[in-house]
Design a protein around this motif. Structure first.
Motif, short mmCIF file in Angstrom:
data_model
loop_
_atom_site.label_atom_id
_atom_site.label_comp_id
_atom_site.label_asym_id
_atom_site.label_seq_id
_atom_site.Cartn_x
_atom_site.Cartn_y
_atom_site.Cartn_z
N VAL A 11 0.84 -1.20 0.00
CA VAL A 11 0.00 0.00 0.00
C VAL A 11 0.88 1.25 0.00
O VAL A 11 0.62 2.21 -0.73
N HIS A 12 1.94 1.24 0.79
CA HIS A 12 2.82 2.41 0.83
C HIS A 12 3.60 2.57 -0.47
O HIS A 12 3.89 3.68 -0.90
N LEU A 13 3.91 1.43 -1.12
CA LEU A 13 4.74 1.48 -2.32
C LEU A 13 3.91 1.82 -3.56
O LEU A 13 4.28 2.70 -4.34
N LYS A 14 2.78 1.10 -3.74
CA LYS A 14 2.08 1.21 -5.02
C LYS A 14 0.66 1.75 -4.93
O LYS A 14 0.14 2.25 -5.91
N LEU A 15 0.02 1.54 -3.81
CA LEU A 15 -1.41 1.87 -3.76
C LEU A 15 -1.75 2.84 -2.63
O LEU A 15 -2.58 2.52 -1.77
N PRO A 16 -1.13 4.01 -2.60
CA PRO A 16 -1.40 4.93 -1.48
C PRO A 16 -2.88 5.29 -1.35
O PRO A 16 -3.33 5.65 -0.27
N LYS A 17 -3.62 5.14 -2.47
CA LYS A 17 -5.05 5.47 -2.40
C LYS A 17 -5.82 4.49 -1.53
O LYS A 17 -6.90 4.81 -1.04
N LEU A 18 -5.24 3.30 -1.36
CA LEU A 18 -5.92 2.27 -0.58
C LEU A 18 -5.73 2.47 0.93
O LEU A 18 -6.44 1.89 1.74
N ARG A 19 -4.77 3.33 1.29
CA ARG A 19 -4.44 3.49 2.71
C ARG A 19 -5.63 3.94 3.56
O ARG A 19 -5.89 3.35 4.60
N PRO A 20 -6.39 4.97 3.10
CA PRO A 20 -7.55 5.36 3.92
C PRO A 20 -8.56 4.22 4.09
O PRO A 20 -9.20 4.12 5.13
N VAL A 21 -8.67 3.37 3.05
CA VAL A 21 -9.60 2.24 3.14
C VAL A 21 -9.18 1.31 4.27
O VAL A 21 -9.99 0.90 5.11
N ILE A 22 -7.87 0.99 4.29
CA ILE A 22 -7.38 0.08 5.33
C ILE A 22 -7.45 0.75 6.70
O ILE A 22 -7.81 0.12 7.69
N ALA A 23 -7.14 2.05 6.74
CA ALA A 23 -7.23 2.78 8.01
C ALA A 23 -8.66 2.75 8.53
O ALA A 23 -8.89 2.61 9.73
N PHE A 24 -9.61 2.87 7.61
CA PHE A 24 -11.01 2.81 8.03
C PHE A 24 -11.36 1.42 8.56
O PHE A 24 -12.03 1.27 9.57
N MET A 25 -10.84 0.39 7.85
CA MET A 25 -11.12 -0.97 8.29
C MET A 25 -10.51 -1.25 9.66
O MET A 25 -11.03 -2.06 10.43
N PHE A 85 -1.98 -2.50 12.53
CA PHE A 85 -2.02 -1.52 11.46
C PHE A 85 -1.38 -0.20 11.88
O PHE A 85 -0.50 0.32 11.20
N PHE A 86 -1.83 0.36 13.01
CA PHE A 86 -1.33 1.68 13.39
C PHE A 86 0.17 1.66 13.67
O PHE A 86 0.89 2.59 13.32
N SER A 87 0.63 0.57 14.27
CA SER A 87 2.04 0.46 14.58
C SER A 87 2.88 0.31 13.30
O SER A 87 3.84 1.05 13.08
N LEU A 88 2.48 -0.65 12.43
CA LEU A 88 3.24 -0.89 11.20
C LEU A 88 3.17 0.31 10.27
O LEU A 88 4.15 0.69 9.62
N ASP A 89 1.99 0.93 10.20
CA ASP A 89 1.81 2.09 9.33
C ASP A 89 2.77 3.21 9.73
O ASP A 89 3.42 3.82 8.87
N ALA A 90 2.88 3.45 11.04
CA ALA A 90 3.81 4.47 11.52
C ALA A 90 5.24 4.08 11.16
O ALA A 90 6.06 4.91 10.76
N GLY A 91 5.55 2.78 11.28
CA GLY A 91 6.88 2.29 10.95
C GLY A 91 7.22 2.52 9.49
O GLY A 91 8.30 3.01 9.14
N PHE A 92 6.27 2.19 8.60
CA PHE A 92 6.51 2.36 7.16
C PHE A 92 6.60 3.83 6.78
O PHE A 92 7.29 4.20 5.84
N ARG A 93 5.85 4.67 7.52
CA ARG A 93 5.87 6.08 7.19
C ARG A 93 7.22 6.72 7.53
O ARG A 93 7.61 7.71 6.94
N SER A 94 7.91 6.12 8.53
CA SER A 94 9.16 6.73 8.97
C SER A 94 10.34 6.30 8.11
O SER A 94 11.46 6.76 8.30
#
Lengths: 274, 262
Positions: free
Chosen positions: B81-95, B143-152
């Motif tokens: 999601v971080h590499l190719k599909l950033p548009k999908l991130r809000p969907v997963i965040a919502f889930m 999700f929240f932990s890994l997402d923060a990790g990938f963002r950094s």
């Protein structure tokens, strides 16, 4: 492509079961469509269970949010040593996770009939259960007191970033313009913190509303929705699983409503972050 | 320090310390009420109890299984999601917010209805039914932990550098990406460990004998050993959360420290 297993998994183990609850709420024993389960929710004892759950959630969310806010502010404000703040955030991280069965026991050991504090008072000639405040752990008050043990630290964790966002310069600017302490809070502090505070309040409400283990371990006869649902599966009264599904569906509706209020608040409070 | 700050902090501290003290006090009492302090007898009772070891082993292995499944499921997904599909991130965040609306007590009702009648190896064992449910419980925290990790980290540069050196996808994922999000993955794992070791709702309604079920059984039958057991359980949460804070200190892996087995 790489995200496919994730979506398959969440559909199979989250969305399909959630859908099954909704569908089951509207079915009778023979899987025919009916509203009778839902109608039953509005009658004794089910409606009382919802009120019981809502009361406990509102009270613990209110006290937790206000008290937690003051504790967090006391730890973060200038003049408080740094170590108090980091100790508090570490401890809150742990205590917010200290729920369920062990928490219930800790309160039984404290305020149960043989609890340490109960015995202290009794030895001093004062009986907490018969004189004021007529406290009994196996009651709604008792369960609320135990819930606060995870509500307060959760509030501290959630509100700390927002309090951090209250910039020192704003305070200085306000006092340079001649504002008194209360005026700073009235016109700057409280309006900035309000969305975060309300968001945290909703989080706390949902947290208490969904809680099962702590209340179950303190009093299995407490009339709140999760215990009622649990009784259908753990006891031998499972003559109509659809009623349990209807009860669960009702919880879902309440929490979904909370979520609808929460998301815009979250957006608003993000404005002042950083 | 302002005087009012003292008052609030002391009040808060008292509320949190007294129940812990009371539990300690209970755990050190003899089985006869009124006898003087102190004995380690209750701790001995716990350590020599076969059910204690049996259930704690089940819960610990369940936690490991949940962590492995969650990481296998979420790391590639969030990476992609971080590499190719950033548009999908809000969907997963919502889930990731859905488990807030579908809490364990609602989820277990749905799971029991959906999977009733499936084969015994799934429906009848903790390794099937409970593990799949716990992966969903862990989902928001993962999700929240890994997402923060990938963002950094800079996912794009790392991936391109790795691929221009001829690495395959698997090599990139395991030797380049994973070491860089290690602290986020560890933080998520410790959080999951704490959740699974304390989860009571789903286990109780689906009648599996995990560690929290054992604690509840002792609570109902033996007051003083229950004190010892409660403190030991608190120690497990404490250790998991402290490890989380220690690994999380380095990077923004502290996205979510709210979990719990209420």
């Amino acid at each position: 492509m790489a995200t496919l297993p994730f979506f398959v998994y969440t559909i199979a183990f989250l969305f399909v079961p959630a859908g099954a609850v909704m569908l089951g709420a509207f079915q009778d024993k023979h899987d025919h469509a009916t509203f009778s389960n839902i109608k039953l929710l509005f009658h004794h004892p089910y409606i009382d269970a919802y009120w019981g759950s809502i009361r406990i959630s509102l009270i613990t969310a209110t006290i937790g949010a206000i008290f937690g806010m003051f504790v967090a502010y006391a730890a973060i404000r200038e003049g408080t040593p740094r170590w108090i703040r980091s100790a508090l955030s570490t401890f809150s991280g742990v205590a917010a996770n200290f729920g369920g069965i062990p928490l219930a026991f800790a309160f039984i050991a404290t305020l149960g009939p043989l609890g340490v504090v109960t015995v202290w008072f009794r030895n001093a000639g004062y009986d907490l259960s018969t004189k004021w405040p007529h406290f009994q752990l196996f009651s709604e008050r008792g369960i609320e007191l135990a819930y606060l043990y995870f509500q307060l630290p959760l509030m501290i964790l959630v509100i700390a970033p927002a309090i951090d966002g209250l910039k020192r310069e704003w305070r200085e600017a306000a006092s340079n313009l001649g504002a008194k302490g209360w005026q700073f809070w009235r016109y700057v502090g409280i309006p900035v913190l309000m969305p975060s505070f309300l968001g945290a309040f909703i989080l706390l409400f949902g947290n208490a509303f969904a809680a099962y283990a702590t209340a179950y371990s303190i009093n299995q006869g407490q009339n709140i929705v999760p215990i009622l649902i649990g009784a259908y599966y753990t006891g031998n009264v499972l003559d109509n699983p659809h009623l349990a599904q209807a009860l669960a569906f009702g919880m879902f509706l309440v929490l979904a409503l909370m979520m609808l209020i929460y998301i815009p608040l979250q957006r608003r409070s993000a404005r002042w972050a950083k | 320090m302002a005087p009012s700050a003292y008052v609030w902090l002391l009040l808060g501290a008292a509320y949190f310390v007294v129940p812990l003290y009371a539990t300690l006090d209970f755990s050190l009492k003899k089985n006869v009420i009124g006898t003087p302090c102190c004995t380690l007898h209750n701790y001995g009772w716990v350590v020599h109890n076969g059910d204690f070891w049996h259930t704690i082993k089940i819960s610990f292995l369940l936690a490991l299984e949940t962590i492995v499944i969650s990481l296998v499921l979420f790391v590639p997904t969030i990476y992609w999601v971080h590499l190719k599909l950033p548009k999908l991130r809000p969907v997963i965040a919502f889930m990731a917010l859905v488990p807030f609306v579908v809490p364990p007590i609602v989820m277990v009702v749905g799971l029991l209805r959906t999977f009733r009648g499936t084969p015994h190896w799934y429906y009848g064992t903790p390794w099937g039914f409970l593990a799949t449910a716990y992966v969903i419980l862990a989902f928001p925290y993962m999700f929240f932990s890994l997402d923060a990790g990938f963002r950094s980290i800079d996912v794009h540069t790392l991936t391109e550098a790795s691929q221009s050196l001829g690495a395959r996808w698997t090599t990139t994922l395991f030797r380049v990406i994973l070491p860089n999000i290690r602290s986020a993955a560890l933080a998520a794992s410790f959080l999951t460990l704490a959740i699974v070791m304390g989860e009571f709702t789903i286990a109780n309604l689906s009648a599996f004998h995990t560690f929290p079920i054992f604690i509840q059984y002792v609570n109902e039958s033996q007051g003083f050993p229950a004190g010892a057991l409660t403190l030991m359980s608190f120690g497990i949460t404490w250790a998991a959360m402290l490890s989380l804070l220690l690994v999380g200190r380095k990077r923004g892996a502290r996205g979510a420290v709210i979990a719990g087995a209420r």
